[in-house]
Design a protein around this motif. Structure first.
Motif, PDB file in Angstrom:
ATOM      1  N   THR A   1       0.673  -1.207   0.141  1.00  0.00           N
ATOM      2  CA  THR A   1      -0.044  -0.111  -0.217  1.00  0.00           C
ATOM      3  C   THR A   1       0.792   1.214  -0.055  1.00  0.00           C
ATOM      4  N   HIS A   2       2.071   1.187   0.628  1.00  0.00           N
ATOM      5  CA  HIS A   2       2.782   2.415   0.680  1.00  0.00           C
ATOM      6  C   HIS A   2       4.149   2.470  -0.407  1.00  0.00           C
ATOM      7  N   ALA A   3       3.824   1.452  -1.652  1.00  0.00           N
ATOM      8  CA  ALA A   3       4.816   1.376  -2.644  1.00  0.00           C
ATOM      9  C   ALA A   3       4.723   2.775  -3.368  1.00  0.00           C
ATOM     10  N   ARG A   4       5.725   3.138  -4.130  1.00  0.00           N
ATOM     11  CA  ARG A   4       5.867   4.340  -4.746  1.00  0.00           C
ATOM     12  C   ARG A   4       6.776   4.053  -5.971  1.00  0.00           C
ATOM     13  N   LEU A   5       6.480   4.586  -7.074  1.00  0.00           N
ATOM     14  CA  LEU A   5       6.791   4.435  -8.603  1.00  0.00           C
ATOM     15  C   LEU A   5       6.956   5.466  -9.288  1.00  0.00           C
ATOM     16  N   GLU A   6       8.198   5.949  -9.952  1.00  0.00           N
ATOM     17  CA  GLU A   6       8.320   7.208 -10.603  1.00  0.00           C
ATOM     18  C   GLU A   6       9.441   6.584 -11.690  1.00  0.00           C
ATOM     19  N   ALA A   7       8.842   6.588 -12.942  1.00  0.00           N
ATOM     20  CA  ALA A   7       9.590   5.879 -14.119  1.00  0.00           C
ATOM     21  C   ALA A   7       9.408   7.075 -15.294  1.00  0.00           C
ATOM     22  N   THR A   8      10.487   6.981 -15.972  1.00  0.00           N
ATOM     23  CA  THR A   8      10.959   7.705 -17.235  1.00  0.00           C
ATOM     24  C   THR A   8      11.182   6.978 -18.402  1.00  0.00           C
ATOM     25  N   VAL A   9      10.579   7.109 -19.506  1.00  0.00           N
ATOM     26  CA  VAL A   9      10.818   6.047 -20.680  1.00  0.00           C
ATOM     27  C   VAL A   9      11.278   6.928 -21.783  1.00  0.00           C
ATOM     28  N   PRO A  10      12.466   6.522 -22.501  1.00  0.00           N
ATOM     29  CA  PRO A  10      13.010   7.354 -23.525  1.00  0.00           C
ATOM     30  C   PRO A  10      12.491   7.114 -24.831  1.00  0.00           C
ATOM     31  N   MET A  11      11.469   7.805 -25.330  1.00  0.00           N
ATOM     32  CA  MET A  11      10.751   7.762 -26.384  1.00  0.00           C
ATOM     33  C   MET A  11      11.626   7.210 -27.862  1.00  0.00           C
ATOM     34  N   ALA A  12      12.720   7.958 -28.029  1.00  0.00           N
ATOM     35  CA  ALA A  12      13.536   7.692 -28.928  1.00  0.00           C
ATOM     36  C   ALA A  12      14.216   6.378 -28.985  1.00  0.00           C
ATOM     37  N   ARG A  13      13.717   5.486 -28.097  1.00  0.00           N
ATOM     38  CA  ARG A  13      14.184   4.063 -28.020  1.00  0.00           C
ATOM     39  C   ARG A  13      13.292   3.120 -28.670  1.00  0.00           C
ATOM     40  N   VAL A  14      12.099   3.675 -29.025  1.00  0.00           N
ATOM     41  CA  VAL A  14      11.084   3.090 -29.790  1.00  0.00           C
ATOM     42  C   VAL A  14      11.664   2.148 -30.869  1.00  0.00           C
ATOM     43  N   ASP A  15      11.219   0.857 -30.895  1.00  0.00           N
ATOM     44  CA  ASP A  15      11.792  -0.213 -31.864  1.00  0.00           C
ATOM     45  C   ASP A  15      10.752  -0.973 -32.523  1.00  0.00           C
ATOM     46  N   LEU A  16      10.256  -0.848 -33.655  1.00  0.00           N
ATOM     47  CA  LEU A  16       9.278  -1.609 -34.337  1.00  0.00           C
ATOM     48  C   LEU A  16       9.977  -2.617 -35.357  1.00  0.00           C
ATOM     49  N   GLY A  17      11.262  -2.447 -35.207  1.00  0.00           N
ATOM     50  CA  GLY A  17      12.102  -3.656 -36.071  1.00  0.00           C
ATOM     51  C   GLY A  17      12.377  -3.077 -37.460  1.00  0.00           C
ATOM     52  N   ASP A  18      11.968  -1.755 -37.861  1.00  0.00           N
ATOM     53  CA  ASP A  18      12.331  -1.223 -39.086  1.00  0.00           C
ATOM     54  C   ASP A  18      12.651   0.253 -38.825  1.00  0.00           C
ATOM     55  N   ALA A  19      13.639   0.624 -39.447  1.00  0.00           N
ATOM     56  CA  ALA A  19      14.217   2.090 -39.213  1.00  0.00           C
ATOM     57  C   ALA A  19      13.319   3.257 -39.814  1.00  0.00           C
ATOM     58  N   LYS A  20      12.748   2.801 -40.898  1.00  0.00           N
ATOM     59  CA  LYS A  20      11.843   3.958 -41.642  1.00  0.00           C
ATOM     60  C   LYS A  20      10.490   3.872 -40.666  1.00  0.00           C
ATOM     61  N   TRP A  21      10.020   2.909 -40.176  1.00  0.00           N
ATOM     62  CA  TRP A  21       8.743   2.789 -39.474  1.00  0.00           C
ATOM     63  C   TRP A  21       9.226   3.307 -38.088  1.00  0.00           C
ATOM     64  N   ASN A  22      10.252   3.318 -37.472  1.00  0.00           N
ATOM     65  CA  ASN A  22      10.585   3.721 -36.238  1.00  0.00           C
ATOM     66  C   ASN A  22      10.502   5.372 -36.539  1.00  0.00           C
ATOM     67  N   GLU A  23      11.088   5.677 -37.562  1.00  0.00           N
ATOM     68  CA  GLU A  23      11.095   7.478 -37.873  1.00  0.00           C
ATOM     69  C   GLU A  23       9.817   7.813 -38.086  1.00  0.00           C
ATOM     70  N   ALA A  24       8.823   6.931 -38.562  1.00  0.00           N
ATOM     71  CA  ALA A  24       7.524   7.562 -38.827  1.00  0.00           C
ATOM     72  C   ALA A  24       6.657   7.559 -37.456  1.00  0.00           C
ATOM     73  N   THR A  25       7.119   6.812 -36.542  1.00  0.00           N
ATOM     74  CA  THR A  25       6.454   6.603 -35.371  1.00  0.00           C
ATOM     75  C   THR A  25       6.740   7.713 -34.229  1.00  0.00           C
ATOM     76  N   LEU A  26       8.092   8.154 -34.535  1.00  0.00           N
ATOM     77  CA  LEU A  26       8.600   9.464 -33.580  1.00  0.00           C
ATOM     78  C   LEU A  26       8.255  10.713 -34.203  1.00  0.00           C
ATOM     79  N   ALA A  27       7.687  10.717 -35.481  1.00  0.00           N
ATOM     80  CA  ALA A  27       7.458  11.807 -36.020  1.00  0.00           C
ATOM     81  C   ALA A  27       6.323  12.855 -35.390  1.00  0.00           C
ATOM     82  N   ARG A  28       6.425  14.166 -35.771  1.00  0.00           N
ATOM     83  CA  ARG A  28       5.352  15.011 -35.075  1.00  0.00           C
ATOM     84  C   ARG A  28       4.111  14.599 -35.156  1.00  0.00           C
TER      85      ARG A  28
END
Length: 233
Positions: A83-110
């Motif tokens: 009940t007293h557990a606490r978590l703070e986590a940060t996830v780096p979005m640049a590390r998104v990986d879908l197995g293809d460089a162009k797909w990764n680039e499109a996913t990270l786009a604006r």
């Protein structure tokens, strides 16, 4: 000439002062005892062994799978009292990986994750509701692409024990799942191709490097394997 009477000195309120001092001493002396009885320890997320997997519909043909590695953060946890557990986590979005460089680039786009403007996602827990000794529901605020929403994680504790590989630190391992709507976070592009429902699965390890672990390592143990480097994941 009449002499003026000497000013009366205020008598010290010894009774009040003593009570106040006694109260302060008792209050401050009780703080270490409370800290000891809580039993919670602070762990750091292991970015190598913590990974977020996501699945989202791809034009009705399949569910595209991707991962994000390298998450960091702090976990305060007591196995005996979730009940007293606490978590703070940060996830780096640049590390998104879908197995293809162009797909990764499109996913990270604006138009989608906009990783240049919002390079990280962040989760901060707000409350924990234990289900049983190994499972709990964790509520918290997820901030993604600059938008914050409450999410609910179904969490399973896999193990809390000393890691069998050097430096033999006490490690807590968890699995968690949840589902989010990408539209809730302002990610609305490509509706005809990308589904709205996003399934998230998190595998996480967090290590504690406190004094107790160093002392255990120093004492030696027949069950500890030779000090060989940990294999690359």
């Amino acid at each position: 000439m009449f002499a003026l009477p000497a000013p009366r000195r205020a008598r010290p309120r010894t009774g009040f002062a003593a009570r106040l001092l006694c109260g302060l001493v008792l209050a401050f002396s009780s703080l270490p005892a409370l800290a000891r009885t809580e039993g919670a320890a602070e762990y750091q997320l292991d970015p190598v062994h913590t990974r977020v997997m996501f699945a989202v519909e791809h034009a009705g043909f399949s569910r595209a799978l991707g991962t994000v590695s390298g998450s960091t953060g702090t976990l305060v946890f007591d196995e005996a009292d979730w009940t007293h557990a606490r978590l703070e986590a940060t996830v780096p979005m640049a590390r998104v990986d879908l197995g293809d460089a162009k797909w990764n680039e499109a996913t990270l786009a604006r138009s989608l994750l906009d990783a240049e403007e919002h390079p990280t996602a962040r989760f901060v827990s707000t409350r924990v509701e234990p289900v049983d000794a190994r499972r709990a529901t964790v509520y918290g605020t997820l901030t993604l692409r600059g938008v914050s929403r409450e999410v609910k994680l179904d969490v399973t504790l896999n193990a809390v024990k000393r890691h069998p590989m050097p430096p033999f630190r006490r490690t807590a391992g968890f699995s968690a799942t949840t589902r989010i709507s990408r539209a809730d976070f302002g990610i609305t592009a490509w509706k005809s191709v990308i589904g709205d429902d996003v399934e998230l699965r998190i595998e996480a390890e967090a290590t504690y490097g406190g004094k107790a672990d160093r002392e255990e390592t120093a004492t030696g143990n027949e069950d500890i394997p030779p000090a060989t480097p940990e294999p690359t994941p």
